[in-house]
Design an enzyme around this catalytic site. Structure first.
Site, PDB file in Angstrom:
ATOM      1  N   THR A 163       0.780  -1.350  -0.088  1.00 18.25           N
ATOM      2  CA  THR A 163      -0.001   0.097   0.002  1.00 18.25           C
ATOM      3  C   THR A 163       0.879   1.210   0.103  1.00 18.25           C
ATOM      4  O   THR A 163       1.897   1.183   0.625  1.00 18.25           O
ATOM      5  CB  THR A 163      -0.650   0.006   1.255  1.00 18.25           C
ATOM      6  OG1 THR A 163      -1.785  -1.208   1.040  1.00 18.25           O
ATOM      7  CG2 THR A 163      -1.599   1.052   1.446  1.00 18.25           C
ATOM      8  N   ARG A 191     -13.754  -8.012  -0.717  1.00 14.29           N
ATOM      9  CA  ARG A 191     -12.831  -7.519   0.680  1.00 14.29           C
ATOM     10  C   ARG A 191     -12.603  -6.185   0.481  1.00 14.29           C
ATOM     11  O   ARG A 191     -12.002  -5.579  -0.618  1.00 14.29           O
ATOM     12  CB  ARG A 191     -11.804  -8.478   0.760  1.00 14.29           C
ATOM     13  CG  ARG A 191     -11.158  -8.254   2.186  1.00 14.29           C
ATOM     14  CD  ARG A 191      -9.727  -7.283   1.848  1.00 14.29           C
ATOM     15  NE  ARG A 191      -9.018  -7.279   2.877  1.00 14.29           N
ATOM     16  CZ  ARG A 191      -7.828  -6.577   3.066  1.00 14.29           C
ATOM     17  NH1 ARG A 191      -7.631  -5.495   2.127  1.00 14.29           N
ATOM     18  NH2 ARG A 191      -7.349  -6.410   4.165  1.00 14.29           N
ATOM     19  N   VAL A 192     -12.502  -5.377   1.623  1.00 13.62           N
ATOM     20  CA  VAL A 192     -12.410  -4.093   1.545  1.00 13.62           C
ATOM     21  C   VAL A 192     -11.393  -3.676   2.870  1.00 13.62           C
ATOM     22  O   VAL A 192     -11.721  -4.490   4.064  1.00 13.62           O
ATOM     23  CB  VAL A 192     -13.311  -3.041   1.860  1.00 13.62           C
ATOM     24  CG1 VAL A 192     -12.987  -1.436   1.937  1.00 13.62           C
ATOM     25  CG2 VAL A 192     -14.346  -3.155   0.402  1.00 13.62           C
ATOM     26  N   GLY A 193     -10.220  -3.263   2.806  1.00  9.98           N
ATOM     27  CA  GLY A 193      -9.192  -3.042   3.728  1.00  9.98           C
ATOM     28  C   GLY A 193      -9.467  -1.682   4.318  1.00  9.98           C
ATOM     29  O   GLY A 193     -10.718  -0.999   4.421  1.00  9.98           O
ATOM     30  N   THR A 213      -0.496   1.514   6.915  1.00 13.34           N
ATOM     31  CA  THR A 213      -0.512   0.024   6.002  1.00 13.34           C
ATOM     32  C   THR A 213      -0.411  -0.943   6.851  1.00 13.34           C
ATOM     33  O   THR A 213       0.182  -0.839   7.965  1.00 13.34           O
ATOM     34  CB  THR A 213       0.994   0.385   5.196  1.00 13.34           C
ATOM     35  OG1 THR A 213       1.183  -0.799   4.539  1.00 13.34           O
ATOM     36  CG2 THR A 213       1.883   0.892   5.929  1.00 13.34           C
ATOM     37  N   GLY A 214      -0.659  -2.181   6.480  1.00 10.48           N
ATOM     38  CA  GLY A 214      -0.580  -3.431   7.197  1.00 10.48           C
ATOM     39  C   GLY A 214      -1.584  -4.139   7.158  1.00 10.48           C
ATOM     40  O   GLY A 214      -2.457  -4.156   6.133  1.00 10.48           O
ATOM     41  N   HIS A 215      -1.865  -5.165   8.061  1.00 12.35           N
ATOM     42  CA  HIS A 215      -3.118  -6.045   8.049  1.00 12.35           C
ATOM     43  C   HIS A 215      -4.282  -5.271   8.366  1.00 12.35           C
ATOM     44  O   HIS A 215      -4.619  -4.742   9.580  1.00 12.35           O
ATOM     45  CB  HIS A 215      -2.842  -7.134   9.319  1.00 12.35           C
ATOM     46  CG  HIS A 215      -1.784  -7.889   9.212  1.00 12.35           C
ATOM     47  ND1 HIS A 215      -0.602  -7.801   9.815  1.00 12.35           N
ATOM     48  CD2 HIS A 215      -1.899  -9.207   8.279  1.00 12.35           C
ATOM     49  CE1 HIS A 215       0.082  -8.959   9.570  1.00 12.35           C
ATOM     50  NE2 HIS A 215      -0.629  -9.813   8.716  1.00 12.35           N
TER      51      HIS A 215
HETATM   52  N1  ASP Z   1      -3.763  -2.039   4.644  1.00  9.08           N
HETATM   53  C1  ASP Z   1      -3.689  -2.912   3.254  1.00  9.08           C
HETATM   54  C2  ASP Z   1      -5.188  -3.755   3.422  1.00  9.08           C
HETATM   55  O1  ASP Z   1      -5.377  -4.301   4.153  1.00  9.08           O
HETATM   56  C3  ASP Z   1      -2.547  -3.717   2.787  1.00  9.08           C
HETATM   57  C4  ASP Z   1      -1.243  -3.099   3.003  1.00  9.08           C
HETATM   58  O2  ASP Z   1      -1.150  -2.073   3.653  1.00  9.08           O
HETATM   59  O3  ASP Z   1      -0.327  -3.745   2.516  1.00  9.08           O
HETATM   60  O4  ASP Z   1      -5.726  -3.562   2.456  1.00  9.08           O
END
Ligand code: ASP
Length: 291
Positions: A163, A191-193, A213-215
């Site tokens: 991201t 799916r939406v992050g 950014t992340g999970h």
């Molecule tokens: N946060 C983003 C998501 O879960 C992924 C990422 O940051 O790499 O869609």
């Protein structure tokens, strides 16, 4: 007068040693593009979008060209922008293949809705002059290989090269934040992050601006960005607030990641609980980058 400042990130994760310089260089290029907008007297929203556009167009990041793909191998993009002064914000989620979703989010700021999703979001974008492209135009060979590893071989989706985001402050102390992503590799269609969700992956007000950014699922459960912003508003040191919430997102909500943060007056703030997070900054006094 505040001192202008702009930060970008190119995703939290565990980048292979060999590609680290490339990711840092890409972030630096984006920071310079955003900084040039501030230097020319452009708005802080234009500046963060300019930074993100450069990262979306760079195939090494998971946004725009080179984005992660859904389990069925399709493009599905999430992006959001927020203006700290007006508190106006807009995002799009599960968007079809459009080259620069962040510019669509910026245009969406003229509407009263904050979030559009799926087919209606793509149709809205087309009606407002944005060009849908064949998915192949955004799909790189590297993304296909990674997709195959995750979907067919059960590899960890990993957030490396992920991201992208940008936060900035202009000379009047106005703040803005923008984030863009293809999401997690092999994600469920639909799916939406966290990235397009205001107050979770993207947030800006008069005190601070953040891009995470992340999970995504952990960041959503943690209601990440709004909690950091409120902690800073009510007096917590920004570095401490960022670190505390990222550690809490890891320890209490089970997800790793990172974020960039800028306040109305302070120096750059970033922290990550992953191995690294490519990032760069621009100020009138100079630029820098790191992983
Ligand atoms: N946060 C983003 C998501 O879960 C992924 C990422 O940051 O790499 O869609």
């Amino acid at each position: 007068m505040a001192k202008p400042l702009l930060l970008v990130h190119g995703g939290a994760g565990d980048l292979p040693e060999a590609s680290r310089p490339l990711h840092a260089a890409g972030c630096l290029e984006a920071a310079e593009a955003g900084g040039a907008v501030l230097e020319a007297g452009g708005s802080v929203v234009d500046a963060v979008c300019a930074g993100v556009v450069v990262l979306e167009n760079n195939p090494i990041y998971n946004a725009g060209v080179g984005c992660a793909l859904t389990r069925s191998g399709r493009v599905s993009l999430d992006s959001a922008v927020m203006d700290g002064k007006s508190r106006n914000a807009a995002g799009l989620a599960a968007l079809d293949a459009f080259p620069n979703p962040v510019l669509i989010a910026q245009r969406m700021m003229q509407e009263q809705e904050v979030l559009l999703v799926g087919q209606p979001a793509s149709e809205w974008a087309e009606r407002h002059g944005f060009r849908r492209v064949p998915e192949d135009e955004l799909t790189t060979e590297a993304a296909r290989i990674q997709w195959h590893k995750v979907v067919d071989e059960g590899a960890d989706p990993n957030f490396a090269g992920g991201t992208v985001g940008c936060v900035a402050r202009d000379a009047d102390g106005n703040l803005a934040a923008a984030t863009s992503t293809g999401g997690t590799m092999g994600k469920k269609p639909g799916r939406v992050g966290d990235s397009p969700l205001i107050g979770v992956g993207t947030y800006a007000d008069d005190v601070c601006a953040l891009s995470a950014t992340g999970h995504g699922e952990a960041f959503m459960r943690a209601v990440f960005a709004a909690r950091v912003a409120d902690a800073v508003r009510y007096g917590e040191n920004p570095d401490k607030a960022l670190r505390r919430m990222l550690e809490r997102t890891r320890d209490f909500f089970g997800g790793f990641g990172g974020a960039i943060l800028v306040t109305a007056e302070s120096d750059p703030h970033y922290f990550w609980t992953t191995v690294g997070m490519s990032h760069a900054w621009w100020s009138p006094n100079g630029t820098g980058s790191g992983i």
